[in-house]
Design a protein around this motif. Structure first.
Motif, PDB file in Angstrom:
ATOM      1  N   VAL A  56       5.069  -1.642   3.483  1.00  0.00           N
ATOM      2  CA  VAL A  56       3.640  -1.933   3.389  1.00  0.00           C
ATOM      3  C   VAL A  56       3.064  -1.869   4.794  1.00  0.00           C
ATOM      4  CG1 VAL A  56       1.867  -3.591   2.712  1.00  0.00           C
ATOM      5  CG2 VAL A  56       3.979  -3.421   1.385  1.00  0.00           C
ATOM      6  N   GLY A  58      -0.349  -2.518   7.104  1.00  0.00           N
ATOM      7  CA  GLY A  58      -1.632  -3.204   7.109  1.00  0.00           C
ATOM      8  C   GLY A  58      -2.010  -3.621   8.505  1.00  0.00           C
ATOM      9  N   LEU A  66       1.368 -10.189   4.866  1.00  0.00           N
ATOM     10  CA  LEU A  66       1.008  -8.846   4.432  1.00  0.00           C
ATOM     11  C   LEU A  66       1.686  -8.502   3.107  1.00  0.00           C
ATOM     12  CD1 LEU A  66      -0.332  -6.100   4.894  1.00  0.00           C
ATOM     13  CD2 LEU A  66       1.643  -5.455   6.313  1.00  0.00           C
ATOM     14  N   SER A  69       0.180 -10.634   0.195  1.00  0.00           N
ATOM     15  CA  SER A  69      -1.170 -10.250  -0.208  1.00  0.00           C
ATOM     16  C   SER A  69      -1.220  -8.874  -0.857  1.00  0.00           C
ATOM     17  CB  SER A  69      -2.109 -10.277   1.000  1.00  0.00           C
ATOM     18  OG  SER A  69      -1.686  -9.337   1.990  1.00  0.00           O
ATOM     19  N   SER A  70      -0.338  -7.961  -0.440  1.00  0.00           N
ATOM     20  CA  SER A  70      -0.429  -6.579  -0.903  1.00  0.00           C
ATOM     21  C   SER A  70       0.516  -6.233  -2.044  1.00  0.00           C
ATOM     22  CB  SER A  70      -0.168  -5.621   0.270  1.00  0.00           C
ATOM     23  OG  SER A  70      -1.161  -5.757   1.259  1.00  0.00           O
ATOM     24  N   TYR A  73      -0.003 -10.533  -4.280  1.00  0.00           N
ATOM     25  CA  TYR A  73      -1.392 -10.947  -4.440  1.00  0.00           C
ATOM     26  C   TYR A  73      -1.532 -12.470  -4.529  1.00  0.00           C
ATOM     27  CZ  TYR A  73      -1.660  -5.993  -5.462  1.00  0.00           C
ATOM     28  OH  TYR A  73      -1.533  -4.619  -5.374  1.00  0.00           O
ATOM     29  N   PRO A  77      -5.216 -11.259   2.820  1.00  0.00           N
ATOM     30  CA  PRO A  77      -4.784 -10.124   3.641  1.00  0.00           C
ATOM     31  C   PRO A  77      -4.855 -10.452   5.125  1.00  0.00           C
ATOM     32  CG  PRO A  77      -6.350  -9.428   1.955  1.00  0.00           C
ATOM     33  CD  PRO A  77      -6.358 -10.926   1.965  1.00  0.00           C
ATOM     34  N   LEU A 101      -4.768   0.356  -0.888  1.00  0.00           N
ATOM     35  CA  LEU A 101      -5.253  -0.853  -1.554  1.00  0.00           C
ATOM     36  C   LEU A 101      -6.497  -1.334  -0.831  1.00  0.00           C
ATOM     37  CD1 LEU A 101      -1.998  -2.976  -2.126  1.00  0.00           C
ATOM     38  CD2 LEU A 101      -3.104  -1.412  -3.733  1.00  0.00           C
ATOM     39  N   VAL A 113      -8.605  -4.905  -7.459  1.00  0.00           N
ATOM     40  CA  VAL A 113      -7.869  -4.059  -6.529  1.00  0.00           C
ATOM     41  C   VAL A 113      -8.412  -2.637  -6.587  1.00  0.00           C
ATOM     42  CG1 VAL A 113      -5.596  -3.148  -5.888  1.00  0.00           C
ATOM     43  CG2 VAL A 113      -5.792  -5.463  -6.847  1.00  0.00           C
ATOM     44  N   THR A 115      -7.857   1.126  -5.696  1.00  0.00           N
ATOM     45  CA  THR A 115      -6.683   1.948  -5.416  1.00  0.00           C
ATOM     46  C   THR A 115      -6.918   3.352  -5.980  1.00  0.00           C
ATOM     47  OG1 THR A 115      -4.263   2.051  -5.638  1.00  0.00           O
ATOM     48  CG2 THR A 115      -5.488   1.164  -7.510  1.00  0.00           C
ATOM     49  N   THR A 225      -7.450  -2.101   2.898  1.00  0.00           N
ATOM     50  CA  THR A 225      -6.673  -3.298   3.248  1.00  0.00           C
ATOM     51  C   THR A 225      -5.252  -2.944   3.673  1.00  0.00           C
ATOM     52  OG1 THR A 225      -7.949  -4.589   1.654  1.00  0.00           O
ATOM     53  CG2 THR A 225      -5.893  -5.562   2.438  1.00  0.00           C
ATOM     54  N   SER A 226      -4.604  -2.066   2.923  1.00  0.00           N
ATOM     55  CA  SER A 226      -3.210  -1.743   3.238  1.00  0.00           C
ATOM     56  C   SER A 226      -2.776  -0.472   2.520  1.00  0.00           C
ATOM     57  CB  SER A 226      -2.283  -2.906   2.850  1.00  0.00           C
ATOM     58  OG  SER A 226      -2.414  -3.200   1.478  1.00  0.00           O
TER      59      SER A 226
END
Length: 400
Positions: A56, A58, A66, A69-70, A73, A77, A101, A113, A115, A225-226
């Motif tokens: 991930v 971010g 990170l 949150s990614s 959830y 973030p 994301l 979200v 995406t 976000t990421s």
């Protein structure tokens, strides 16, 4: 002569002592049951939610935050990253696939979200109704979202700013449910999915027109976000995270490493509670032993009478054994039931929709707890049973 019936009546003759021993056993088994179920479900959620995600990427900050949150959830973030930097990473030859994301809003606690179709492929999402989103503000909702919020295809709702609460509702745009996801058994059951452009448009601060189309910008530059990354080859494991962390303003976090770290932190508390439960069960074994030992003193005359009426030494031995085993097995069964009910109540009152625990799960390992109860009863009753076996009938009757 029904030995179980005799043992049962003997336990009923001392209701308070019997109840105390059952409570002690049930309390210890209940704690262990809760720990077994919770740790198993948390482990499964960690595995299911991070499946097929290698990395991930971010904003700089806590790697664990990170990941939480990614992927799970359940945290805020670490920030946003520029879209152009994220797109540069997507084109890197070490990357097989990258899923963007865009977070920032929620609907009654369920995260919205932003995406793309890569997210659908990553989690192998399927629909039970409707179709996948195509246009801005069209959403697909998870199974739990649909059931708890009573939403169906065609319904509209407004999202709220932030990851929890409904204090700042975005009434400038309504989301339209165009599809409902089939149950996945992972975090997607609790998500509201849309395209990234919907999140941008919901939070746009100014507009710049390109070819007649409005392009939303945040602080002069589009952001996400990421990124959820899949590696192209094993070599990527060595090279790509180091490149991101050392050569960019972003950070790379491994779900496998951070999940293991999280589980190790949880494991400290689990181990402590397990030892506490073991201590309770040890105390209950001593309590059962003392109650049977004292009961034997009071019942020596009754046992002697039983011997004169034809009961063998082995039958007296088995009666005491049955008392101890019956007592602890009943306590263990009650403990299992209480453990499941308690965890179900905990799950219903959890604030997080992403990490809910359930008591409606049964593990094979739980059957071992019945065996543990049986063993405790056998161990606690063996000495009193031997004493009953070795009792001298003539001396006992002579004293009475």
């Amino acid at each position: 002569m029904n030995l179980f019936k005799i043992a049962y009546k003997s336990l009923r003759a001392n209701p308070l002592t019997t109840l105390l021993n059952i409570i002690l056993i049930a309390f210890g088994v209940g704690i262990i049951t809760i720990l077994l179920l919770a740790s198993d479900q948390i482990g499964q959620k960690l595995d299911n939610n991070s499946k097929d995600i290698d990395l991930v990427v971010g904003a700089k900050g806590s790697p664990l935050q990170l990941i939480l949150s990614s992927i799970f959830y359940i945290d805020f973030p670490t920030g946003n990253i520029p879209l152009k930097d994220a797109e540069a990473l997507e084109r890197n030859p070490l990357v097989k696939a990258a899923v963007p994301l865009a977070l920032g809003d929620n609907y009654n606690g369920y995260r919205i979200v932003g995406t793309d179709s890569g997210f659908v492929r990553l989690y192998a999402l399927k629909l039970v109704a409707g179709r996948f989103w195509k246009s801005d503000f069209e959403v697909n909702i998870g199974d739990d979202v649909a059931r708890s919020q009573h939403l169906k295809v065609g319904d509209r709702f407004f999202g709220a700013h932030g990851l929890t609460g409904n204090g700042d509702i975005h009434r400038n745009h309504a989301y339209i449910v165009c599809g409902i996801l089939s149950p996945q058994g992972n975090v997607t059951d609790n998500l509201v999915l849309t395209n990234v452009a919907s999140v941008w448009r919901m939070h746009e601060t100014k507009e710049e027109h390109v070819d007649g189309k409005p392009e939303p910008y945040e602080n002069g530059e589009r952001e996400i976000t990421s990124l959820l990354i899949q590696y192209r080859s094993p070599m990527s494991v060595i090279l790509f995270p180091r490149m991101v962390n050392q050569s960019t303003s972003m950070q790379a976090a491994s779900p496998a490493l951070e999940s293991a770290h999280l589980f190790s932190l949880i494991g400290i508390g689990v181990d402590t509670l397990q030892w506490f439960a073991v201590l309770i069960m040890a105390i209950s074994a001593v309590s059962v032993f003392i109650s049977l030992y004292n009961s034997l003193k009071e019942r020596k005359y009754d046992l002697a009478i039983m011997r004169t009426m034809g009961a063998s030494k082995i039958k007296l031995f088995l009666i005491i054994i049955f008392e101890g085993v019956l007592l602890t097995v009943i306590g263990a069964v009650i403990g299992l039931v209480v453990g499941h009910l308690t965890l179900e109540l905990i799950g219903r009152y959890q604030d997080s929709t992403q990490a809910k625990l359930s008591g409606n799960v049964f593990l094979v390992r739980e059957t071992y707890l019945i065996g543990v109860g049986f063993g405790i009863g056998l161990l606690a009753s063996i000495i009193p049973a031997i004493q009953a076996y070795q009792s001298n009938i003539s001396k006992i009757l002579a004293k009475n």
